[in-house]
Design a protein around this motif. Structure first.
Motif, mmCIF file in Angstrom:
data_model
loop_
_atom_site.group_PDB
_atom_site.id
_atom_site.type_symbol
_atom_site.label_atom_id
_atom_site.label_comp_id
_atom_site.label_asym_id
_atom_site.label_seq_id
_atom_site.Cartn_x
_atom_site.Cartn_y
_atom_site.Cartn_z
ATOM 1 N N ALA A 108 33.274 -12.312 39.471
ATOM 2 C CA ALA A 108 34.010 -11.179 38.832
ATOM 3 C C ALA A 108 33.050 -10.178 38.663
ATOM 4 N N LEU A 109 31.720 -10.475 38.538
ATOM 5 C CA LEU A 109 30.718 -9.100 38.453
ATOM 6 C C LEU A 109 29.381 -9.585 38.833
ATOM 7 N N PRO A 110 28.574 -8.887 39.303
ATOM 8 C CA PRO A 110 27.290 -9.340 39.610
ATOM 9 C C PRO A 110 26.190 -9.807 38.538
ATOM 10 N N GLY A 111 26.320 -8.991 37.363
ATOM 11 C CA GLY A 111 25.492 -9.466 36.458
ATOM 12 C C GLY A 111 25.813 -8.554 35.085
ATOM 13 N N LEU A 112 25.352 -9.114 34.227
ATOM 14 C CA LEU A 112 25.847 -8.224 32.704
ATOM 15 C C LEU A 112 24.800 -8.707 31.524
ATOM 16 N N ALA A 113 24.654 -8.090 30.546
ATOM 17 C CA ALA A 113 23.542 -8.534 29.533
ATOM 18 C C ALA A 113 24.506 -8.446 28.037
ATOM 19 N N ILE A 114 24.231 -9.217 27.181
ATOM 20 C CA ILE A 114 25.004 -9.446 26.089
ATOM 21 C C ILE A 114 24.009 -9.319 24.670
ATOM 22 N N ALA A 115 24.387 -8.569 23.783
ATOM 23 C CA ALA A 115 23.414 -8.625 22.847
ATOM 24 C C ALA A 115 24.379 -8.577 21.240
ATOM 25 N N VAL A 116 24.033 -9.345 20.382
ATOM 26 C CA VAL A 116 24.622 -9.529 19.057
ATOM 27 C C VAL A 116 23.987 -9.011 17.915
ATOM 28 N N ASP A 167 18.189 -9.774 32.771
ATOM 29 C CA ASP A 167 17.512 -10.268 31.567
ATOM 30 C C ASP A 167 17.852 -9.451 30.308
ATOM 31 N N ALA A 168 17.358 -9.826 29.142
ATOM 32 C CA ALA A 168 17.687 -8.897 27.983
ATOM 33 C C ALA A 168 16.990 -7.606 28.041
ATOM 34 N N ASP A 169 16.045 -7.423 28.884
ATOM 35 C CA ASP A 169 15.354 -5.911 29.011
ATOM 36 C C ASP A 169 15.917 -5.258 30.286
ATOM 37 N N THR A 170 16.825 -5.643 30.835
ATOM 38 C CA THR A 170 17.406 -4.924 31.920
ATOM 39 C C THR A 170 18.240 -3.584 31.622
ATOM 40 N N VAL A 171 17.739 -2.560 32.152
ATOM 41 C CA VAL A 171 18.443 -1.157 31.775
ATOM 42 C C VAL A 171 19.641 -0.947 32.658
ATOM 43 N N PHE A 172 20.658 -0.642 32.022
ATOM 44 C CA PHE A 172 22.032 -0.273 32.619
ATOM 45 C C PHE A 172 22.346 1.130 32.244
ATOM 46 N N GLN A 173 23.117 1.776 33.209
ATOM 47 C CA GLN A 173 23.893 3.166 32.734
ATOM 48 C C GLN A 173 25.109 2.585 32.133
ATOM 49 N N LEU A 174 25.375 3.502 31.277
ATOM 50 C CA LEU A 174 26.602 2.982 30.346
ATOM 51 C C LEU A 174 27.857 3.569 30.451
ATOM 52 N N ALA A 175 28.069 4.372 31.813
ATOM 53 C CA ALA A 175 29.242 4.854 32.140
ATOM 54 C C ALA A 175 30.144 5.375 30.951
ATOM 55 N N SER A 176 31.179 5.454 30.695
ATOM 56 C CA SER A 176 32.016 6.195 29.542
ATOM 57 C C SER A 176 31.762 5.615 28.212
ATOM 58 N N VAL A 177 31.029 4.326 28.199
ATOM 59 C CA VAL A 177 30.593 3.890 26.798
ATOM 60 C C VAL A 177 29.583 5.145 26.297
ATOM 61 N N SER A 178 29.273 6.028 27.001
ATOM 62 C CA SER A 178 28.348 6.923 26.501
ATOM 63 C C SER A 178 29.296 7.927 25.709
ATOM 64 N N PRO A 204 10.832 -0.162 34.298
ATOM 65 C CA PRO A 204 10.448 -1.251 35.207
ATOM 66 C C PRO A 204 11.520 -2.154 35.604
ATOM 67 N N ILE A 205 12.762 -2.260 34.760
ATOM 68 C CA ILE A 205 13.664 -3.136 35.068
ATOM 69 C C ILE A 205 14.871 -2.390 35.055
ATOM 70 N N LYS A 206 15.479 -2.150 36.208
ATOM 71 C CA LYS A 206 16.660 -1.398 36.043
ATOM 72 C C LYS A 206 17.790 -1.976 36.729
ATOM 73 N N ARG A 207 19.145 -1.415 36.954
ATOM 74 C CA ARG A 207 20.204 -1.753 37.695
ATOM 75 C C ARG A 207 21.110 -0.557 37.724
ATOM 76 N N TRP A 208 21.162 0.148 38.677
ATOM 77 C CA TRP A 208 22.211 1.166 38.989
ATOM 78 C C TRP A 208 23.471 1.011 39.835
ATOM 79 N N ASP A 209 23.342 0.093 40.511
ATOM 80 C CA ASP A 209 24.535 -0.305 41.623
ATOM 81 C C ASP A 209 25.801 -0.394 40.929
ATOM 82 N N MET A 210 25.837 -1.378 39.758
ATOM 83 C CA MET A 210 26.918 -1.711 39.196
ATOM 84 C C MET A 210 27.483 -0.551 38.378
#
Length: 284
Positions: free
Chosen positions: A74-82, A106-117, A255-261
């Motif tokens: 359903a999606l390549p990857g995601l990170a969750i924090a509580v 992993d927990a340190d992967t940097v994502f762009q936030l899309a409209s969550v911003s 150092p750890i990022k993901r932008w394609d998602m």
């Protein structure tokens, strides 16, 4: 605009189908997580007897959902924090950052936030309002005299509230295509004065990323700050968000990022910071 590298190798119909599956998967996960945690969040606000054990049980259910969605592609990857009682008690990544290299999230992967911003941006503006520097009804013509709309009267009267309520009269998504063509945030905001209105001022709702962008940029000017600096000083640093930035360049230095998602989920995530994933005062 950045892509994952798949579009050049895959028929367009397949890419579109993949995008829809990812969006549906993200929407499903995003919609279900609050439902699972709602009882505990509501309880935490209303009473003090929510236990760590109860939260742990909810987290285990969340993990099952995340793992299932990865297995279903359903999606390549995601990170969750509580966060519970003002502490991060759980942080974990699922799936991969890159579908070709299979580098894991992993927990340190940097994502762009899309409209969550957008709520992040409005929180920064709210802090400026709370400091008494501005109000939600401050006029943009006072905060940012260089900005203009097509109608001089609207230019004079439009406020931060109008932009955040999407009632400026601008057509939906005004400016987005200019960004796709490579125009900068400043260039797009300057060109909004040539955009004919789609409706009369304050009479209709029309979602405009760059309208909100101007609201945030103008608000930050009251502190003598660029949007990126205002976000950092008013929100990220006080909360200890050391891996969060509104600067696009910082994403690429991570150092750890993901932008394609981000490209799949939104219609573009490439420009230099503003309040959404495109040119909105945003976070990466």
């Amino acid at each position: 605009m950045p892509t994952s590298g798949l579009e050049s190798q895959t028929p367009r119909l397949t890419i579109d189908a993949m995008k829809m599956r990812i969006v549906r998967g993200v929407a499903f996960v995003s919609g279900l997580l609050p439902v699972l945690l709602a009882a505990f969040c509501a309880g935490a606000e209303e009473k003090s007897d929510v236990t760590v054990e109860q939260v742990d049980k909810a987290i285990r259910e969340v993990e099952k959902i995340a793992q299932r969605k990865i297995q279903e592609n359903a999606l390549p990857g995601l990170a969750i924090a509580v966060v519970f009682q003002d502490k991060v008690i759980y942080a974990k990544g699922f799936g991969v950052r890159d579908v070709k290299t299979k580098v894991p999230v992993d927990a340190d992967t940097v994502f762009q936030l899309a409209s969550v911003s957008k709520p992040i941006g409005s929180t920064v503006v709210a802090e400026l309002v709370g400091e008494g520097k501005i109000t939600w009804d401050s006029r943009l013509s006072v905060l940012d005299p260089a900005f203009a709309m097509f109608d001089p009267w609207v230019t004079r009267e439009i406020t931060i509230r109008d932009m955040y309520a999407h009632r400026s009269g601008l057509p939906e998504h005004s400016g987005d295509l200019l960004e796709d063509l490579g125009f900068t945030r400043a260039q797009i905001l300057q060109r909004l004065r040539y955009q004919h209105p789609e409706s009369s001022f304050r009479s209709h709702y029309a979602y405009t990323n760059f309208g909100m962008t101007e609201g945030g940029v103008a608000a930050a000017k009251t502190s003598g700050l660029e949007w990126e600096d205002a976000s950092e000083q008013k929100l990220y640093k006080p909360l200890g968000m050391t891996s969060t930035s509104s600067r696009y360049a910082d994403l690429w230095r991570a150092p750890i990022k993901r932008w394609d998602m981000c490209w799949w989920m939104a219609s573009g995530c490439k420009s230099s910071n503003a309040i959404r994933t495109r040119n909105h005062p945003r976070a990466a």
